[in-house]
Design a protein around this motif. Structure first.
Motif, PDB file in Angstrom:
ATOM      1  N   PRO A 103       0.812  -1.226   0.000  1.00 21.69           N
ATOM      2  CA  PRO A 103       0.000   0.000   0.000  1.00 21.69           C
ATOM      3  C   PRO A 103       0.844   1.275   0.000  1.00 21.69           C
ATOM      4  O   PRO A 103       0.468   2.271  -0.612  1.00 21.69           O
ATOM      5  CB  PRO A 103      -0.829  -0.126   1.276  1.00 21.69           C
ATOM      6  CG  PRO A 103      -0.897  -1.602   1.538  1.00 21.69           C
ATOM      7  CD  PRO A 103       0.416  -2.149   1.084  1.00 21.69           C
TER       8      PRO A 103
ATOM      9  N   ARG B 282       5.603   8.095   2.200  1.00 21.00           N
ATOM     10  CA  ARG B 282       4.749   8.483   1.075  1.00 21.00           C
ATOM     11  C   ARG B 282       5.154   9.840   0.518  1.00 21.00           C
ATOM     12  O   ARG B 282       5.328  10.018  -0.691  1.00 21.00           O
ATOM     13  CB  ARG B 282       3.285   8.551   1.523  1.00 21.00           C
ATOM     14  CG  ARG B 282       2.645   7.219   1.837  1.00 21.00           C
ATOM     15  CD  ARG B 282       1.193   7.463   2.225  1.00 21.00           C
ATOM     16  NE  ARG B 282       0.500   6.240   2.615  1.00 21.00           N
ATOM     17  CZ  ARG B 282      -0.786   6.183   2.914  1.00 21.00           C
ATOM     18  NH1 ARG B 282      -1.513   7.294   2.885  1.00 21.00           N
ATOM     19  NH2 ARG B 282      -1.353   5.038   3.246  1.00 21.00           N
TER      20      ARG B 282
ATOM     21  N   SER C  73      -2.781  14.442  -1.309  1.00 20.31           N
ATOM     22  CA  SER C  73      -2.766  13.036  -1.703  1.00 20.31           C
ATOM     23  C   SER C  73      -3.003  12.131  -0.501  1.00 20.31           C
ATOM     24  O   SER C  73      -3.764  11.159  -0.572  1.00 20.31           O
ATOM     25  CB  SER C  73      -1.431  12.690  -2.367  1.00 20.31           C
ATOM     26  OG  SER C  73      -1.383  11.325  -2.745  1.00 20.31           O
ATOM     27  N   GLN C  74      -2.370  12.465   0.616  1.00 20.43           N
ATOM     28  CA  GLN C  74      -2.551  11.647   1.811  1.00 20.43           C
ATOM     29  C   GLN C  74      -3.938  11.842   2.416  1.00 20.43           C
ATOM     30  O   GLN C  74      -4.454  10.945   3.082  1.00 20.43           O
ATOM     31  CB  GLN C  74      -1.481  11.984   2.854  1.00 20.43           C
ATOM     32  CG  GLN C  74      -1.506  11.052   4.049  1.00 20.43           C
ATOM     33  CD  GLN C  74      -0.253  11.182   4.898  1.00 20.43           C
ATOM     34  OE1 GLN C  74       0.858  11.204   4.376  1.00 20.43           O
ATOM     35  NE2 GLN C  74      -0.438  11.276   6.205  1.00 20.43           N
TER      36      GLN C  74
ATOM     37  N   THR D  53      -3.348   7.832   6.672  1.00 16.56           N
ATOM     38  CA  THR D  53      -2.524   6.922   7.453  1.00 16.56           C
ATOM     39  C   THR D  53      -2.263   7.575   8.806  1.00 16.56           C
ATOM     40  O   THR D  53      -2.186   8.804   8.918  1.00 16.56           O
ATOM     41  CB  THR D  53      -1.186   6.631   6.755  1.00 16.56           C
ATOM     42  OG1 THR D  53      -0.426   5.719   7.567  1.00 16.56           O
ATOM     43  CG2 THR D  53      -0.364   7.887   6.550  1.00 16.56           C
TER      44      THR D  53
ATOM     45  N   ALA E  66       0.588   4.392  -2.619  1.00 18.30           N
ATOM     46  CA  ALA E  66       0.347   5.749  -2.125  1.00 18.30           C
ATOM     47  C   ALA E  66       1.458   6.698  -2.563  1.00 18.30           C
ATOM     48  O   ALA E  66       1.200   7.850  -2.921  1.00 18.30           O
ATOM     49  CB  ALA E  66       0.237   5.732  -0.603  1.00 18.30           C
TER      50      ALA E  66
ATOM     51  N   ARG F  51      -6.573  11.826   0.768  1.00 18.07           N
ATOM     52  CA  ARG F  51      -7.416  10.856   0.074  1.00 18.07           C
ATOM     53  C   ARG F  51      -7.132   9.429   0.539  1.00 18.07           C
ATOM     54  O   ARG F  51      -7.994   8.558   0.432  1.00 18.07           O
ATOM     55  CB  ARG F  51      -7.199  10.954  -1.435  1.00 18.07           C
ATOM     56  CG  ARG F  51      -7.600  12.298  -2.023  1.00 18.07           C
ATOM     57  CD  ARG F  51      -7.189  12.403  -3.484  1.00 18.07           C
ATOM     58  NE  ARG F  51      -7.864  11.397  -4.287  1.00 18.07           N
ATOM     59  CZ  ARG F  51      -9.016  11.590  -4.903  1.00 18.07           C
ATOM     60  NH1 ARG F  51      -9.630  12.758  -4.807  1.00 18.07           N
ATOM     61  NH2 ARG F  51      -9.572  10.642  -5.633  1.00 18.07           N
ATOM     62  N   ASN F  52      -5.907   9.170   1.023  1.00 15.72           N
ATOM     63  CA  ASN F  52      -5.521   7.839   1.511  1.00 15.72           C
ATOM     64  C   ASN F  52      -4.895   7.993   2.889  1.00 15.72           C
ATOM     65  O   ASN F  52      -3.671   8.025   3.027  1.00 15.72           O
ATOM     66  CB  ASN F  52      -4.517   7.181   0.551  1.00 15.72           C
ATOM     67  CG  ASN F  52      -5.106   6.971  -0.830  1.00 15.72           C
ATOM     68  OD1 ASN F  52      -5.921   6.087  -1.037  1.00 15.72           O
ATOM     69  ND2 ASN F  52      -4.681   7.802  -1.784  1.00 15.72           N
TER      70      ASN F  52
END
Length: 424
Positions: free
Chosen positions: A200, A346, A331-332, A337, A204, A334-335
């Motif tokens: 993942p 990432r 970007s993070q 962590t 990412a 949207r995904n």
């Protein structure tokens, strides 16, 4: 094509047996490659004939001359280089190249869908069975594309223009092995299977890379347009001094538009700090502008005046890490962590990868555009690589860490202060 993705047994099997997805692989791919090449070639040929007619209403030459000019323009977009009145021109009009890459993507995606039923299914691929479907289709696709390019080269070349066979071959293969291969993999469903096998964090980081690069190029494009509009009067004056009529102006505008992506990459290098040259012994950067005599070309109106630069231009160097930080954070977002090391990896890895891609793009942005010192025009790719990797890497790292902090803070408020202690 999703026929290879895991799903209900009968549906998946039915899709794989569908004859629309099991067409002859080699034939479909070869025809697809030829169609991708011909689609943009025909556009250039038509533009050449229209340009020939607009230039002097057909008073000089024949339509065949217009066709040859269009074919040479298409070859130039594939890195051929040409000789004009004994002067070597190697700059690649990246606007036409982007059009060719888009055509390769569209046709390649359809080729991938048409041959997706070949080879092992998703379960067998996941178990490690070799699948040559994408590789075989890409090789055949490239064969069709190269065949059209070589025929065009033989028909259009003259001893005076002398386009390079090796450069055309290399560029055609590059297009097919990048845009073509990826589109065939996506269309056939293999890309989804391969992506599922990646960690993942790698997926990412890839998403962050694309977002950082896209955001920075957008900022560079805006900076270029602002500079051009600010001194638009100079561009208009250049056109007036060329004494062009309406037809010539239309043709010249189209030629100018074809190299606008090159100008955007020049702008990207400028904002990073290394700048670019407009001839040997020149430099355009935020800290120094040193110019010599320039050709009469409208886009050059965007260049700053030669001499000392204003104090505020130095602060433009902060744009690259700032854009990278914002893009990495988005970007993070949207995904999400909640792990610090994950957010760091990432952002930093995505930023570094974006810097490498930008440096690769700048290697094809410049070239020779005239005699003498104009044989050296464009950014220095190595300097761009060093600055871009540093700026994007640091910016991506900061953006990733800040967004990780925010997401941990939000999660802590939702679940309790001690809920994230084990992840710290």
């Amino acid at each position: 094509m999703t026929s290879l993705l895991p799903g209900p047994g009968p549906t998946s099997v039915g899709e794989r047996l569908d004859p629309r997805h099991r067409r002859p692989l080699v034939l479909v791919a070869v025809l697809g490659g030829a169609a991708a090449a011909l689609s943009t070639l025909l556009v250039c040929l038509a533009a050449g004939v229209v340009g020939w007619f607009l230039a002097d209403a057909g008073a000089h030459g024949t339509p065949r001359d217009g066709l040859r000019v269009g074919a040479l323009g298409w070859l130039l977009a594939h890195g051929s280089g040409i000789h004009v009145s004994g002067v070597t021109v190697t700059v690649v009009p990246l606007g036409l190249t982007a059009l060719a890459a888009w055509a390769v993507w569209r046709v390649g995606h359809r080729v991938g869908d048409s041959v997706s039923g070949h080879g092992p299914d998703a379960d067998r691929i996941a178990d490690g069975e070799r699948d040559w479907t994408v590789a075989s289709a890409t090789a055949a696709f490239a064969g069709g594309y190269v065949a059209v390019a070589m025929i065009t080269l033989r028909l259009a070349e003259t001893p005076q223009t002398a386009p390079s066979v090796a450069r055309v071959l290399a560029w055609c293969l590059l297009l097919c092995l990048t845009s073509g291969l990826v589109s065939i993999a996506v269309g056939s469903g293999r890309a989804a299977i391969w992506a599922a096998m990646l960690p993942p964090s790698a997926r990412a980081a890839g998403a962050t890379c694309l977002r950082v690069l896209g955001a920075y190029l957008a900022v560079a494009a805006v900076a270029f347009l602002v500079a051009l509009v600010t001194d638009f009067g100079t561009a208009v004056n250049v056109m007036s001094r060329l004494h062009t009529d309406a037809g010539d102006t239309t043709v010249y505008t189209a030629l100018t538009a074809s190299v606008t992506p090159n100008a955007v990459l020049f702008s990207a290098s400028y904002l990073l700090g290394p700048g670019f040259t407009v001839g040997a012994g020149t430099l355009v950067s935020p800290t120094l502008v040193q110019l010599g005599p320039l050709p009469m070309f409208p886009l050059l109106a965007a260049l700053p005046d030669s001499g000392p630069t204003p104090v505020w231009t130095v602060y433009l160097l902060a744009l690259a890490p700032l854009v990278a930080a914002v893009a990495a954070a988005r970007s993070q977002h949207r995904n999400p962590t909640l792990r610090w090391e994950e957010g760091l990896l990432r952002g930093c890895a995505g930023g570094v990868a974006a810097g490498v891609l930008l440096a690769l793009l700048t290697t094809v942005a410049g070239g020779a555009v005239g005699p003498g010192r104009l044989r050296a025009v464009g950014p220095d790719s190595f300097d761009v690589l060093v600055h871009a990797v540093t700026a994007f890497g640091i910016g991506g790292l900061v953006g990733g860490l800040v967004m990780t902090w925010w997401q941990r803070r939000t999660a802590r408020r939702a679940t309790g202060d001690g809920a994230l202690d084990s992840d710290a």
